[in-house]
Enzyme design. Structure first.
Site, PDB file in Angstrom:
ATOM      1  N   ASP A  13       0.814  -1.223   0.000  1.00 49.46           N
ATOM      2  CA  ASP A  13       0.000   0.000   0.000  1.00 49.46           C
ATOM      3  C   ASP A  13       0.846   1.272   0.000  1.00 49.46           C
ATOM      4  O   ASP A  13       0.444   2.307   0.548  1.00 49.46           O
ATOM      5  CB  ASP A  13      -0.972   0.020   1.202  1.00 49.46           C
ATOM      6  CG  ASP A  13      -1.886  -1.184   1.209  1.00 49.46           C
ATOM      7  OD1 ASP A  13      -2.262  -1.642   0.122  1.00 49.46           O
ATOM      8  OD2 ASP A  13      -2.215  -1.672   2.307  1.00 49.46           O
ATOM      9  N   LYS A  16       1.937   1.930  -5.132  1.00 48.15           N
ATOM     10  CA  LYS A  16       2.494   1.324  -6.358  1.00 48.15           C
ATOM     11  C   LYS A  16       1.583   1.562  -7.561  1.00 48.15           C
ATOM     12  O   LYS A  16       2.048   1.879  -8.645  1.00 48.15           O
ATOM     13  CB  LYS A  16       2.682  -0.197  -6.158  1.00 48.15           C
ATOM     14  CG  LYS A  16       3.670  -0.556  -5.058  1.00 48.15           C
ATOM     15  CD  LYS A  16       3.734  -2.051  -4.834  1.00 48.15           C
ATOM     16  CE  LYS A  16       2.465  -2.640  -4.252  1.00 48.15           C
ATOM     17  NZ  LYS A  16       2.147  -2.206  -2.870  1.00 48.15           N
ATOM     18  N   GLY A  40      -4.382  -4.450  -3.723  1.00 51.78           N
ATOM     19  CA  GLY A  40      -5.413  -3.442  -3.942  1.00 51.78           C
ATOM     20  C   GLY A  40      -4.715  -2.172  -4.375  1.00 51.78           C
ATOM     21  O   GLY A  40      -3.983  -1.580  -3.588  1.00 51.78           O
ATOM     22  N   HIS A  41      -4.882  -1.802  -5.638  1.00 51.73           N
ATOM     23  CA  HIS A  41      -4.158  -0.663  -6.187  1.00 51.73           C
ATOM     24  C   HIS A  41      -5.167   0.386  -6.635  1.00 51.73           C
ATOM     25  O   HIS A  41      -6.013   0.101  -7.479  1.00 51.73           O
ATOM     26  CB  HIS A  41      -3.272  -1.110  -7.356  1.00 51.73           C
ATOM     27  CG  HIS A  41      -2.268  -2.174  -6.962  1.00 51.73           C
ATOM     28  ND1 HIS A  41      -1.615  -2.965  -7.861  1.00 51.73           N
ATOM     29  CD2 HIS A  41      -1.802  -2.533  -5.741  1.00 51.73           C
ATOM     30  CE1 HIS A  41      -0.796  -3.795  -7.209  1.00 51.73           C
ATOM     31  NE2 HIS A  41      -0.894  -3.555  -5.924  1.00 51.73           N
ATOM     32  N   GLN A 223       2.122  -6.169  -3.078  1.00 50.31           N
ATOM     33  CA  GLN A 223       2.573  -6.244  -1.674  1.00 50.31           C
ATOM     34  C   GLN A 223       3.880  -5.451  -1.489  1.00 50.31           C
ATOM     35  O   GLN A 223       4.088  -4.473  -2.186  1.00 50.31           O
ATOM     36  CB  GLN A 223       2.732  -7.700  -1.217  1.00 50.31           C
ATOM     37  CG  GLN A 223       1.410  -8.463  -1.070  1.00 50.31           C
ATOM     38  CD  GLN A 223       0.863  -9.007  -2.362  1.00 50.31           C
ATOM     39  OE1 GLN A 223       1.557  -9.693  -3.090  1.00 50.31           O
ATOM     40  NE2 GLN A 223      -0.393  -8.743  -2.655  1.00 50.31           N
TER      41      GLN A 223
HETATM   42  P1  GDP Z   1      -0.638   0.161  -3.567  1.00 49.70           P
HETATM   43  O1  GDP Z   1      -1.228  -1.087  -3.010  1.00 49.70           O
HETATM   44  O2  GDP Z   1       0.825   0.259  -3.311  1.00 49.70           O
HETATM   45  O3  GDP Z   1      -0.966   0.376  -5.005  1.00 49.70           O
HETATM   46  O4  GDP Z   1      -1.298   1.361  -2.753  1.00 49.70           O
HETATM   47  P2  GDP Z   1      -2.871   1.538  -2.458  1.00 49.70           P
HETATM   48  O5  GDP Z   1      -3.528   2.004  -3.707  1.00 49.70           O
HETATM   49  O6  GDP Z   1      -3.409   0.338  -1.769  1.00 49.70           O
HETATM   50  O7  GDP Z   1      -2.817   2.655  -1.341  1.00 49.70           O
HETATM   51  C1  GDP Z   1      -2.291   3.916  -1.589  1.00 49.70           C
HETATM   52  C2  GDP Z   1      -3.413   4.968  -1.399  1.00 49.70           C
HETATM   53  O8  GDP Z   1      -2.832   6.239  -1.336  1.00 49.70           O
HETATM   54  C3  GDP Z   1      -4.375   5.007  -2.555  1.00 49.70           C
HETATM   55  O9  GDP Z   1      -5.650   5.360  -2.062  1.00 49.70           O
HETATM   56  C4  GDP Z   1      -3.832   6.108  -3.452  1.00 49.70           C
HETATM   57  O10 GDP Z   1      -4.844   6.769  -4.207  1.00 49.70           O
HETATM   58  C5  GDP Z   1      -3.256   7.035  -2.430  1.00 49.70           C
HETATM   59  N1  GDP Z   1      -2.056   7.772  -2.856  1.00 49.70           N
HETATM   60  C6  GDP Z   1      -1.062   7.378  -3.688  1.00 49.70           C
HETATM   61  N2  GDP Z   1      -0.079   8.308  -3.741  1.00 49.70           N
HETATM   62  C7  GDP Z   1      -0.476   9.313  -2.926  1.00 49.70           C
HETATM   63  C8  GDP Z   1       0.112  10.546  -2.526  1.00 49.70           C
HETATM   64  O11 GDP Z   1       1.212  10.921  -2.927  1.00 49.70           O
HETATM   65  N3  GDP Z   1      -0.598  11.317  -1.640  1.00 49.70           N
HETATM   66  C9  GDP Z   1      -1.792  10.926  -1.135  1.00 49.70           C
HETATM   67  N4  GDP Z   1      -2.412  11.726  -0.288  1.00 49.70           N
HETATM   68  N5  GDP Z   1      -2.385   9.769  -1.489  1.00 49.70           N
HETATM   69  C10 GDP Z   1      -1.718   8.965  -2.361  1.00 49.70           C
HETATM   70  P1  IMO Z   2      -0.812  -4.277  -2.175  1.00 52.61           P
HETATM   71  O1  IMO Z   2      -0.373  -4.818  -3.499  1.00 52.61           O
HETATM   72  C1  IMO Z   2      -0.905  -4.643   2.156  1.00 52.61           C
HETATM   73  C2  IMO Z   2      -1.032  -8.686   3.820  1.00 52.61           C
HETATM   74  C3  IMO Z   2      -2.288  -9.099   4.525  1.00 52.61           C
HETATM   75  C4  IMO Z   2      -1.702 -10.037   5.559  1.00 52.61           C
HETATM   76  C5  IMO Z   2      -0.588 -10.728   4.789  1.00 52.61           C
HETATM   77  C6  IMO Z   2      -0.969 -12.087   4.220  1.00 52.61           C
HETATM   78  O2  IMO Z   2      -2.118  -3.555  -2.214  1.00 52.61           O
HETATM   79  O3  IMO Z   2       0.278  -3.493  -1.534  1.00 52.61           O
HETATM   80  P2  IMO Z   2      -2.449 -12.845   2.145  1.00 52.61           P
HETATM   81  O4  IMO Z   2      -3.905 -12.616   1.851  1.00 52.61           O
HETATM   82  O5  IMO Z   2      -1.528 -12.318   1.101  1.00 52.61           O
HETATM   83  O6  IMO Z   2      -2.131 -14.257   2.506  1.00 52.61           O
HETATM   84  O7  IMO Z   2      -2.181 -11.993   3.505  1.00 52.61           O
HETATM   85  O8  IMO Z   2      -0.233  -9.864   3.743  1.00 52.61           O
HETATM   86  N1  IMO Z   2      -1.224  -8.187   2.422  1.00 52.61           N
HETATM   87  C7  IMO Z   2      -1.144  -6.904   2.080  1.00 52.61           C
HETATM   88  N2  IMO Z   2      -0.963  -5.798   2.828  1.00 52.61           N
HETATM   89  N3  IMO Z   2      -0.984  -4.538   0.810  1.00 52.61           N
HETATM   90  C8  IMO Z   2      -1.146  -5.633   0.051  1.00 52.61           C
HETATM   91  O9  IMO Z   2      -1.113  -5.596  -1.295  1.00 52.61           O
HETATM   92  C9  IMO Z   2      -1.277  -6.885   0.676  1.00 52.61           C
HETATM   93  N4  IMO Z   2      -1.452  -8.156   0.240  1.00 52.61           N
HETATM   94  C10 IMO Z   2      -1.404  -8.943   1.322  1.00 52.61           C
HETATM   95  O10 IMO Z   2      -2.936  -8.004   5.107  1.00 52.61           O
HETATM   96  O11 IMO Z   2      -1.097  -9.292   6.601  1.00 52.61           O
HETATM   97 MG    MG Z   3      -2.798  -1.699  -1.825  1.00 51.73          MG
END
Ligand code: GDP
Ligand code: IMO
Ligand code: MG
Length: 429
Positions: A13, A16, A40-41, A223
């Site tokens: 999170d 990416k 979750g992206h 991840q």
């Molecule tokens: P990922 O799993 O690495 O793709 O990240 P996620 O999408 O799960 O979580 C990142 C969250 O932060 C998302 O809701 C993005 O829209 C948001 N986000 C990404 N870059 C920025 C940033 O520079 N500033 C802020 N405020 N939010 C961001």
């Molecule tokens: P992105 O790509 C954050 C965490 C779960 C749990 C552990 C194992 O959005 O960054 P799993 O279901 O993979 O067996 O769970 O890994 N986890 C993540 N945490 N971002 C993710 O993906 C994750 N994918 C799995 O919360 O702790």
């Molecule tokens: Mg994510």
């Protein structure tokens, strides 16, 4: 021109998806190489918000998007995600989207087992996403997985089903569950097979072909390094290797294709699920980070745990994954803090450490050593150039790159695609 491999350098999170989406318009192909729909992206483009779990983030820009063999694929989830995105106007067809025909499948039995184990573990649970990721990878290495290519041979699957059912029925009996209903499983697979097979091919061939033609390939990790099954906070990890090297084995291109390794690093730290977290803040400051950063999981909606930036962990992730440069994200979330802290070392039973130990008990016991800096009063939110940043925010970025011994290539200042500062173009390296 180099290829680029994007990986998360913390616990996932990090942002990416946003960075891959931003880079995708400069790439000829985007490839997912591990994980599954546990990811979750979130991508924000103007008024539109796209939430992707399984599809490569390049699909939104129409870039050739590929699911590599290292991914575990839930066919029913695939269909629903494709339909959801098509509903948002995203074009997805067999010209711009392909799935490795040697991808292992996530079956309903994997999801059930994930849930049963977590429920049985009580307070000791991993806190998985409940999507069956671990059990599906276990079946892959246990040599009893069903794979995408099997969907074209459902009438001659008896020996494979025997192996799969023998294993799972024993496990299920231990949980008081009935055996797998083979006929029902086959019927479900027959129904979904045509949808998956329209995209299935030996993707290593297409990737090698585009590589030879000089294409720029963007590998999209899911991840983060601290969730890596070898290098992460074991056992509180996911079941795949999340480090950059997996881009090669999980796609069918050799290690030289990995190119510039771009580590995505959040300006503070978050974690979702159980496990150690040295800089976690269970106070008002942690709450403020969570609120300002909207730290709720995309997949499960769970509240993410928040804490200060941990330079020790991030330096370790960058080293382990051979990170060439980082994208520092969510800097804007730190706007307005009077003081900000960075963890620069640990104390473990009186001894000072400059790395994170391997043993779970030591990982849980380390106490962070902090360095405090002044925050900044101006805003970084929405900044698109270095000149837009307050001087003190620049000092923070500089201190981060010094401590993690890795330069900054990009800075992200909001969820919106274009709110990104380019310091060093990863594709130009
Ligand atoms: P990922 O799993 O690495 O793709 O990240 P996620 O999408 O799960 O979580 C990142 C969250 O932060 C998302 O809701 C993005 O829209 C948001 N986000 C990404 N870059 C920025 C940033 O520079 N500033 C802020 N405020 N939010 C961001
Ligand atoms: P992105 O790509 C954050 C965490 C779960 C749990 C552990 C194992 O959005 O960054 P799993 O279901 O993979 O067996 O769970 O890994 N986890 C993540 N945490 N971002 C993710 O993906 C994750 N994918 C799995 O919360 O702790
Ligand atoms: Mg994510």
């Amino acid at each position: 021109m180099a290829n680029v491999t994007v990986i998360g350098a913390q616990w996932g999170d990090e942002g990416k998806g946003k960075i891959v989406d931003w880079l995708a318009s400069r790439a000829d192909a985007v490839v997912r190489f591990q994980g599954g729909h546990n990811a979750g992206h979130t991508l924000v483009v103007g008024e539109q918000v796209y939430k992707l779990s399984l599809l490569p983030s390049g699909i939104v820009t129409g870039t050739l998007s590929i699911i590599g063999n290292g991914v575990v694929l839930d066919p029913w989830h695939l269909k629903s995600e494709v339909e959801k995105l098509r509903g948002q106007g995203v074009e997805i067809n067999s010209d711009n989207f392909a799935i490795a025909d040697n991808c292992p499948l996530i079956l309903p039995v994997h999801r059930e087992l994930d849930g049963l184990r977590e429920a049985a573990a009580g307070a000791g649970k991993i806190g998985t996403t409940g999507r069956g990721i671990g059990p599906a990878y276990e079946d892959k290495v246990g040599r009893r997985a069903l794979r995408v290519c099997d969907l074209a041979h459902l009438d001659s699957m008896e020996p494979q089903l025997d192996r799969l059912c023998a294993h799972h029925d024993a496990l299920r009996a231990g949980f008081g569950q009935p055996p797998i209903d083979r006929e029902a499983l086959l019927n479900e697979l027959r129904e979904i097979a045509p949808f998956v097979l329209q995209f299935a091919e030996p993707v290593w061939r297409r990737l090698n072909k585009v590589k030879k033609a000089g294409a720029r390939i963007l590998f999209e990790g899911a991840q983060g390094v601290l969730l890596d099954v070898d290098h992460g906070t074991y056992p509180f990890v996911t079941s795949s290797n999340t480090v950059s090297g997996t881009a090669a084995s999980g796609s069918g291109l050799g290690p030289s294709a990995t190119g510039f390794v771009l580590g995505i690093v959040k300006a503070y730290t978050t974690r979702v699920g159980s496990g150690p977290f040295p800089t976690e803040l269970e106070d008002e400051t942690g709450q403020r980070l969570g609120e300002r950063g909207h730290e709720f999981g995309t997949v499960t909606g769970r509240k993410r745990r928040c804490g200060w930036f941990d330079a020790v962990l991030t330096r370790q992730s960058c080293a382990i994954s051979g990170v060439t440069g980082i994208a520092l994200t969510k800097l804007d979330v730190l706007d307005g803090f009077e003081k900000v802290k960075i963890c620069t070392g640990y104390r473990l039973r009186g001894k000072v450490m400059d790395y994170y130990p391997s043993h779970a008990a030591d990982q849980a016991a380390v106490e962070p050593i902090y360095e405090e800096m002044d925050g900044w009063q101006g805003t970084t939110a929405g900044a698109r150039s270095w000149a837009d940043l307050p001087a003190q925010a620049i000092k923070y970025i500089q201190r981060v790159q010094e401590l993690i011994e890795t330069p900054v290539a990009l800075v992200s200042t909001s969820p919106e695609r274009e709110d990104t500062i380019l310091v060093r173009d990863p594709f130009a390296d």
